[in-house]
Design a protein around this motif. Structure first.
Motif, PDB file in Angstrom:
ATOM      1  N   ASP A   8       0.854  -1.297  -0.015  1.00 12.55           N
ATOM      2  CA  ASP A   8       0.005  -0.188  -0.131  1.00 12.55           C
ATOM      3  C   ASP A   8       0.990   1.378  -0.075  1.00 12.55           C
ATOM      4  O   ASP A   8       1.218   1.799   1.034  1.00 12.55           O
ATOM      5  CB  ASP A   8      -0.926  -0.076   1.230  1.00 12.55           C
ATOM      6  CG  ASP A   8      -1.845   1.214   1.116  1.00 12.55           C
ATOM      7  OD1 ASP A   8      -1.785   2.308   0.437  1.00 12.55           O
ATOM      8  OD2 ASP A   8      -2.805   1.025   1.927  1.00 12.55           O
ATOM      9  N   VAL A  10       0.542   4.338  -1.420  1.00 13.75           N
ATOM     10  CA  VAL A  10      -0.135   5.657  -0.931  1.00 13.75           C
ATOM     11  C   VAL A  10      -0.359   5.897   0.255  1.00 13.75           C
ATOM     12  O   VAL A  10       0.241   6.859   0.907  1.00 13.75           O
ATOM     13  CB  VAL A  10      -1.354   5.740  -1.510  1.00 13.75           C
ATOM     14  CG1 VAL A  10      -2.229   6.808  -1.539  1.00 13.75           C
ATOM     15  CG2 VAL A  10      -1.496   5.542  -3.201  1.00 13.75           C
ATOM     16  N   SER A  11      -0.668   4.881   1.181  1.00 13.91           N
ATOM     17  CA  SER A  11      -0.674   5.190   2.664  1.00 13.91           C
ATOM     18  C   SER A  11       0.702   5.366   3.403  1.00 13.91           C
ATOM     19  O   SER A  11       0.950   5.940   3.964  1.00 13.91           O
ATOM     20  CB  SER A  11      -1.271   3.979   3.559  1.00 13.91           C
ATOM     21  OG  SER A  11      -2.713   3.765   2.725  1.00 13.91           O
ATOM     22  N   SER A 134       6.984  10.326  -3.820  1.00 12.96           N
ATOM     23  CA  SER A 134       6.126  11.190  -4.849  1.00 12.96           C
ATOM     24  C   SER A 134       5.840  10.228  -5.961  1.00 12.96           C
ATOM     25  O   SER A 134       4.770  10.359  -6.513  1.00 12.96           O
ATOM     26  CB  SER A 134       6.833  12.426  -5.422  1.00 12.96           C
ATOM     27  OG  SER A 134       7.977  12.020  -6.194  1.00 12.96           O
ATOM     28  N   PRO A 136       4.977   6.944  -6.322  1.00 10.40           N
ATOM     29  CA  PRO A 136       3.557   6.129  -6.336  1.00 10.40           C
ATOM     30  C   PRO A 136       2.266   7.246  -6.082  1.00 10.40           C
ATOM     31  O   PRO A 136       1.145   6.860  -6.664  1.00 10.40           O
ATOM     32  CB  PRO A 136       3.746   5.420  -4.961  1.00 10.40           C
ATOM     33  CG  PRO A 136       4.885   6.042  -4.280  1.00 10.40           C
ATOM     34  CD  PRO A 136       5.645   6.357  -5.290  1.00 10.40           C
ATOM     35  N   LEU A 137       2.465   8.090  -5.556  1.00  8.75           N
ATOM     36  CA  LEU A 137       1.346   9.300  -5.380  1.00  8.75           C
ATOM     37  C   LEU A 137       1.092   9.990  -7.013  1.00  8.75           C
ATOM     38  O   LEU A 137      -0.096   9.969  -7.170  1.00  8.75           O
ATOM     39  CB  LEU A 137       1.647  10.300  -4.577  1.00  8.75           C
ATOM     40  CG  LEU A 137       1.782  10.216  -3.027  1.00  8.75           C
ATOM     41  CD1 LEU A 137       2.306  11.274  -2.256  1.00  8.75           C
ATOM     42  CD2 LEU A 137       0.744   9.685  -2.476  1.00  8.75           C
ATOM     43  N   ALA A 140      -0.707   7.071  -8.572  1.00 13.32           N
ATOM     44  CA  ALA A 140      -2.333   6.646  -7.836  1.00 13.32           C
ATOM     45  C   ALA A 140      -3.071   8.077  -8.408  1.00 13.32           C
ATOM     46  O   ALA A 140      -4.426   7.721  -8.425  1.00 13.32           O
ATOM     47  CB  ALA A 140      -2.145   6.693  -6.593  1.00 13.32           C
ATOM     48  N   PHE A 141      -2.662   9.396  -8.504  1.00 12.90           N
ATOM     49  CA  PHE A 141      -3.548  10.366  -8.555  1.00 12.90           C
ATOM     50  C   PHE A 141      -3.543  11.102  -9.840  1.00 12.90           C
ATOM     51  O   PHE A 141      -4.397  11.973  -9.920  1.00 12.90           O
ATOM     52  CB  PHE A 141      -3.517  11.139  -7.390  1.00 12.90           C
ATOM     53  CG  PHE A 141      -3.663  10.611  -5.954  1.00 12.90           C
ATOM     54  CD1 PHE A 141      -5.151  10.324  -5.740  1.00 12.90           C
ATOM     55  CD2 PHE A 141      -2.710  10.317  -5.002  1.00 12.90           C
ATOM     56  CE1 PHE A 141      -5.372   9.648  -4.328  1.00 12.90           C
ATOM     57  CE2 PHE A 141      -3.032   9.638  -3.974  1.00 12.90           C
ATOM     58  CZ  PHE A 141      -4.478   9.243  -3.450  1.00 12.90           C
TER      59      PHE A 141
END
Length: 228
Positions: A8, A10-11, A134, A136-137, A140-141
């Motif tokens: 996980d 993002v977390s 940054s 994986p963020l 994800a977004f």
């Protein structure tokens, strides 16, 4: 670290960012409360090693695994009898742990280097962590086919791993962002840098973070940290 191990990312990134946020203000809090001590100094380094050493290393392992196999690793069970591919390519993601080794060496050097009282020599581990986490963020977004192809390129990730290890331990003077006072005159570059960072994040979101790290290095190259 647990979120990173479980895939996980993002977390893991958000918790690591929270750790870096508190690390940024712990010195100010210690001085305001007159609560600084040798024990606090050691705890600060140990916390940095987890948040800005172990976590980015594991996240890079997971990103490399995604780039090579298309999915993250279940690191907890990766060495189970039926869960491990013994081909040489299965070991490649663990190159990411070089970031953990490089961060540990950088933190150890920082603790014994008397030159780094008001500035840094080499990229600080929190800045390197922001850079790595940054990715994986962004995936994800702010993902797109082009962005995914760039970020999940195994060669780019391996090069980024090696470059980050070099930057962490390079004899490169960099200015410190921690404020000893709030005066504008003595902190003008810091305030301008933070305003630019805020504007870039509003405009570009997580993609702004690698740009901010590059800007941080460039400012330090063109302005001597002792003058900032």
């Amino acid at each position: 670290m647990i979120f990173a191990v479980s895939g996980d990312l993002v977390s893991a990134a958000f918790f690591a960012f929270a750790g870096i946020f508190f690390d940024f203000f712990d010195g100010l809090a210690a001085r305001a409360l007159n609560a600084h001590s040798d024990v606090g100094l050691q705890l600060d380094s140990l916390a940095d090693m987890v948040t800005s050493g172990v976590v980015p290393g594991i996240v890079m392992v997971q990103l490399l695994s995604q780039a090579i196999t298309g999915h993250t690793l279940d690191i907890i069970n990766v060495f189970a009898e039926d869960g491990w591919n013994t081909s040489i390519i299965s070991y490649i993601p663990f190159i990411g742990l070089l970031i953990t080794v490089g961060s540990a060496y950088r933190l150890a050097k920082f603790n014994v280097d008397t030159r780094q009282t008001s500035s840094f020599i080499g990229l600080p581990t929190p800045a390197n962590t922001l850079l790595i986490l940054s990715l994986p963020l962004v995936l994800a977004f702010q993902n797109s086919i082009q962005i995914e192809e760039i970020i999940l390129n195994k060669w780019l990730l391996i090069i980024l791993t090696l470059v980050s290890c070099i930057l962490l331990n390079a004899e490169l003077p960099l200015f410190a962002l921690k404020f000893k006072t709030w005066g504008v005159k003595k902190n003008s570059i810091r305030y301008v840098f933070l305003i630019v960072c805020f504007a870039l994040i509003l405009l570009l979101k997580f993609i702004a973070i690698p740009i901010i790290i590059a800007l941080y290095i460039l400012i330090s190259i063109f302005w001597k940290p002792s003058e900032i």
